[in-house]
Design an enzyme around this catalytic site. Structure first.
Site, PDB file in Angstrom:
ATOM      1  N   ASP A   1      11.057  14.283  10.880  1.00 26.07           N
ATOM      2  CA  ASP A   1      10.515  14.210   9.514  1.00 26.07           C
ATOM      3  C   ASP A   1       9.009  14.456   9.544  1.00 26.07           C
ATOM      4  O   ASP A   1       8.242  13.723   8.918  1.00 26.07           O
ATOM      5  CB  ASP A   1      10.826  12.853   8.880  1.00 26.07           C
ATOM      6  CG  ASP A   1      10.638  12.875   7.356  1.00 26.07           C
ATOM      7  OD1 ASP A   1      10.646  13.984   6.775  1.00 26.07           O
ATOM      8  OD2 ASP A   1      10.466  11.794   6.768  1.00 26.07           O
TER       9      ASP A   1
ATOM     10  N   GLY B   1       8.635   3.730   0.243  1.00 23.19           N
ATOM     11  CA  GLY B   1       9.463   4.817   0.725  1.00 23.19           C
ATOM     12  C   GLY B   1      10.922   4.465   0.611  1.00 23.19           C
ATOM     13  O   GLY B   1      11.287   3.367   0.163  1.00 23.19           O
ATOM     14  N   GLY B   2      11.766   5.393   1.021  1.00 25.96           N
ATOM     15  CA  GLY B   2      13.193   5.168   0.905  1.00 25.96           C
ATOM     16  C   GLY B   2      13.702   4.048   1.792  1.00 25.96           C
ATOM     17  O   GLY B   2      14.638   3.334   1.439  1.00 25.96           O
TER      18      GLY B   2
ATOM     19  N   ILE C   1       0.803  -1.225   0.000  1.00 25.01           N
ATOM     20  CA  ILE C   1       0.000   0.000   0.000  1.00 25.01           C
ATOM     21  C   ILE C   1       0.833   1.270   0.000  1.00 25.01           C
ATOM     22  O   ILE C   1       0.287   2.358  -0.181  1.00 25.01           O
ATOM     23  CB  ILE C   1      -0.974   0.025   1.201  1.00 25.01           C
ATOM     24  CG1 ILE C   1      -0.230  -0.181   2.518  1.00 25.01           C
ATOM     25  CG2 ILE C   1      -2.063  -1.007   1.030  1.00 25.01           C
ATOM     26  CD1 ILE C   1      -1.118  -0.079   3.748  1.00 25.01           C
ATOM     27  N   ALA C   2       2.146   1.173   0.215  1.00 23.60           N
ATOM     28  CA  ALA C   2       2.975   2.385   0.202  1.00 23.60           C
ATOM     29  C   ALA C   2       4.439   1.997   0.033  1.00 23.60           C
ATOM     30  O   ALA C   2       4.863   0.899   0.398  1.00 23.60           O
ATOM     31  CB  ALA C   2       2.795   3.196   1.490  1.00 23.60           C
TER      32      ALA C   2
ATOM     33  N   LYS D   1       5.710  -3.063   7.912  1.00 24.12           N
ATOM     34  CA  LYS D   1       6.740  -2.278   7.228  1.00 24.12           C
ATOM     35  C   LYS D   1       7.958  -3.162   7.029  1.00 24.12           C
ATOM     36  O   LYS D   1       8.560  -3.655   7.989  1.00 24.12           O
ATOM     37  CB  LYS D   1       7.103  -1.042   8.060  1.00 24.12           C
ATOM     38  CG  LYS D   1       8.094  -0.103   7.382  1.00 24.12           C
ATOM     39  CD  LYS D   1       8.253   1.167   8.199  1.00 24.12           C
ATOM     40  CE  LYS D   1       9.169   2.171   7.513  1.00 24.12           C
ATOM     41  NZ  LYS D   1       9.275   3.423   8.290  1.00 24.12           N
TER      42      LYS D   1
ATOM     43  N   THR E   1       8.840  -0.705   2.378  1.00 18.27           N
ATOM     44  CA  THR E   1       7.491  -0.740   1.840  1.00 18.27           C
ATOM     45  C   THR E   1       6.511  -1.106   2.949  1.00 18.27           C
ATOM     46  O   THR E   1       6.865  -1.784   3.910  1.00 18.27           O
ATOM     47  CB  THR E   1       7.377  -1.773   0.710  1.00 18.27           C
ATOM     48  OG1 THR E   1       7.804  -3.050   1.211  1.00 18.27           O
ATOM     49  CG2 THR E   1       8.258  -1.385  -0.469  1.00 18.27           C
TER      50      THR E   1
END
Length: 663
Positions: free
Chosen positions: A133, A19-20, A16-17, A39, A23
């Site tokens: 962040d 990133g660096g 579903i997503a 994650k 996932t």
């Protein structure tokens, strides 16, 4: 990778997503048979010791935080060479998606957002954790019990502030999202502290309020070179905001940390006070599936809209109306049709208090027979209007409804302010100060209709003898941390804590309905926490509840000469609620048969045999189980509408994608 099992327990279903750092997947927890967010570190990163350490630190950092506004971590492990983090699966969308869709948010919604994020950051900073962040993509607007709760995500760049202070040299690489990073973070300075997060939160607030960032990408490059910060005043971006918020953002985005707000909570409080000071148009939600309704309302009220007396928002059915209410928590009045697709007006009327217990609903229908009017008014509508609309009558009804909403909000605000004073001010001083406040009748006393709820933690006395004192108190306070926000969130005022019990009073419009909804929500929330944290957690203690309604005497009771006066409520309702709580079993909400007869058919109750109030005859008692699936009549036809609790809706519906970036 779909179908792969992680840690011999979690079955990956869909990604579903990205990133660096990794996932995010929806995964099935085979052991507990629930879906979670998993994650998984990105391929190629596990070989980096620094990356693995950073990934593990995220899990440790979030696990320390027991805030309802921080995404909760369930598990951490390494599958082969790949680390993973298991988190709660959220339903909703992140702030980035919301802003992409809506452009910007009203100041009241921004204030609510800041309040919740500030609580999360306060918990993190108290634990010595700096997020580093903070940005809209890492603020998730989650659907919890039909309400929208902000959850802070992605602590992948979080560092212990003590470690940051002790660092001997700046990191070789500055990590984060540049346009939300503080000047000291952009320059790679080793002195970044919680005020760096305060800066980032201010940038988020600016963008949410205006729809744009406070400075351009070129300014970010200049900041890295040490150029001074120049923030465009928000009143120049949107003149209708006024200049009241210009000074706020000038301080919030001060380049020198010592000149900023010194905490996220301070920033949130300052924004709320300035936003509240602005004159606000009355906000009216119109729910009607006729396309011409929006044009008609805007035409008829064009002068009031132009002069900022009214602000209208529109929805096409009850389901869309609930969503609009979540997005606009400052809505005052709802005008709703009855016959609509997806969710009709009567169903909306039964659900509206779950989202906004203070809003007033006016039902508008082409059918005016007495049976329909009676059904609508019994379900809690403020008034009933007939189509075609008489606009003079409509404006008079809006004026009356807005007056009631204003009075109710002032009452709730006064109750909250007075309760806050009682927490921090000595009783003798409080006795002299409160009578001077507008609308306060503490010294004189008054009679009022109210509903009293008494919530007791079962078995705690025995537990207190078995555990260390500090451990026992931590468990009790953990329970109250869950219960009290659910009660006060629906207008309840904590009258007193009595040992391991709390007494809460609901006054004003719909006090009985709000008290029932609050107690049911508190019980549901405690059950969710017990399931999440296990049978050995504090939340597994459960709660015993008693509730009664009637006339009470409100005023100061105590020894004036000793400077000990407590504001409290006295009456049979308070006594009965306390007795019912003592008779209740774990997770029961007991009411008398007399009160049961006052409830409408939307509440499902179970008669309790073999128990009665002390000193009374065998008067039947009832356990309120919750909202039942009810048969709701439509005007002109009969149809069955199934009303589900938020938990049931969550389980039966498809889970929305949880967007969580990995830095």
């Amino acid at each position: 990778m779909s179908g792969r099992q992680i840690g011999n327990r979690y079955l990956l279903e869909r990604r579903i997503a990205d990133g660096g750092m990794g996932t995010i997947w929806v995964a099935l927890d085979a052991q507990l048979q629930r879906r979670v967010a998993l994650k998984l570190m990105a391929m190629g990163l596990p070989a980096s010791a620094q990356a693995r350490s950073q990934f593990e630190q995220e899990a440790r950092a979030v696990a320390q935080l027991q805030s309802p506004h921080v995404v909760q971590v369930h598990d951490y492990g390494v599958d082969g060479d790949t680390p993973y983090i298991v988190m709660e699966l959220l339903e909703g969308e992140d702030l980035e998606a919301r802003l992409e869709r809506q452009g910007r948010l009203p100041s009241s919604a921004v204030a609510t957002l800041l309040q919740q994020v500030a609580r999360a950051l306060a918990a993190a900073h108290a634990a010595g954790i700096v997020h580093h962040d903070l940005k809209p993509a890492n603020l998730f607007l989650a659907r919890v019990d039909s309400q929208e709760v902000v959850k802070v995500l992605d602590f992948g760049l979080a560092r212990l502030s003590a470690e940051a202070q002790a660092a001997e040299a700046p990191p070789a690489k500055v990590m984060g999202t540049p346009r939300y990073m503080s000047p000291e973070q952009l320059r790679g300075e080793p002195t970044a502290d919680p005020r760096s997060d305060v800066w980032s939160l201010a940038v988020v607030a600016y963008r949410a309020l205006t729809g744009r960032l406070p400075f351009s990408a070129d300014i970010v490059a200049e900041l890295r070179r040490g150029a001074p910060v120049q923030v465009e005043p928000p009143s120049q971006v949107l003149p209708e905001l006024g200049k009241g918020l210009d000074a706020f953002f000038a301080q919030a985005l001060a380049e020198v940390p010592a000149r900023r707000f010194q905490s996220a909570l301070e920033l949130s409080a300052a924004f709320s006070s300035r936003a509240e000071a602005r004159r606000r148009a009355a906000k009216v939600l119109v729910i009607d599936d006729e396309p011409s309704m929006e044009v008609l309302m805007r035409q008829r009220f064009r002068k009031q809209i132009r002069e900022a007396h009214y602000e209208f928002i529109f929805a096409v059915d009850g389901l869309d109306g609930l969503e609009k209410l979540r997005e606009n928590p400052d809505t005052d009045v709802v005008l709703s049709d009855i016959n609509m697709p997806k969710m009709d007006g009567l169903t909306f009327l039964s659900r509206v208090s779950e989202v906004n217990p203070l809003v007033k609903v006016v039902i508008v229908s082409a059918y005016s027979d007495m049976d329909n009017i009676r059904v609508v008014m019994n379900r809690g509508a403020f008034d009933f209007l007939v189509k075609p609309i008489d606009f003079a009558d409509l404006e008079a009804t809006l004026t009356k409804a807005l007056r009631h909403v204003t009075e109710l909000r002032q009452m709730v605000q006064s109750a909250e302010e007075n309760q806050l004073l009682r927490l921090f001010v000595h009783h003798s001083l409080l006795e002299r100060v409160l009578p001077l406040l507008p609308g306060h009748s503490m010294a004189m006393g008054e009679k009022d209709q109210a509903t009293v709820a008494f919530l007791d933690v079962p078995g705690f006395t025995a537990l207190a003898h078995q555990e260390r004192p500090e451990t026992a108190l931590q468990r009790l306070n953990a329970i109250f941390e869950v219960l009290v926000p659910e009660l006060t969130g629906r207008g309840g005022m904590v009258d007193k804590f009595v040992g391991d019990a709390v007494m809460v009073v609901f006054r004003g419009q719909d006090h009985l309905l709000r008290a029932l909804e609050a107690c049911l929500s508190a019980r549901r929330r405690l059950r969710e926490m017990a399931f999440r944290h296990g049978d050995q957690s504090a939340y597994a203690q459960g709660v015993c509840m008693g509730l009664d309604s009637g006339e009470v005497l409100c005023g100061s009771v105590g020894a004036r000469r000793l400077g000990r006066l407590d504001y409290t409520v006295i009456g049979e309702a308070a006594n009965t609620a306390a007795r019912l709580a003592s008779l209740a079993s774990k997770d029961q909400l007991l009411i008398t048969d007399t009160l049961r007869q006052r409830l409408d058919e939307s509440f499902e109750c179970l008669r309790i045999e073999g128990r009665s109030l002390p000193g009374a005859a065998q008067v039947p008692l009832h356990d309120v189980l919750g909202r039942q699936r009810e048969r709701l009549p439509n005007v002109g036809e009969t149809s069955t509408v199934e009303v589900k609790t938020p938990a049931e809706a969550h389980e039966s519906g498809a889970l929305a994608a949880q967007v969580a970036k990995a830095g």
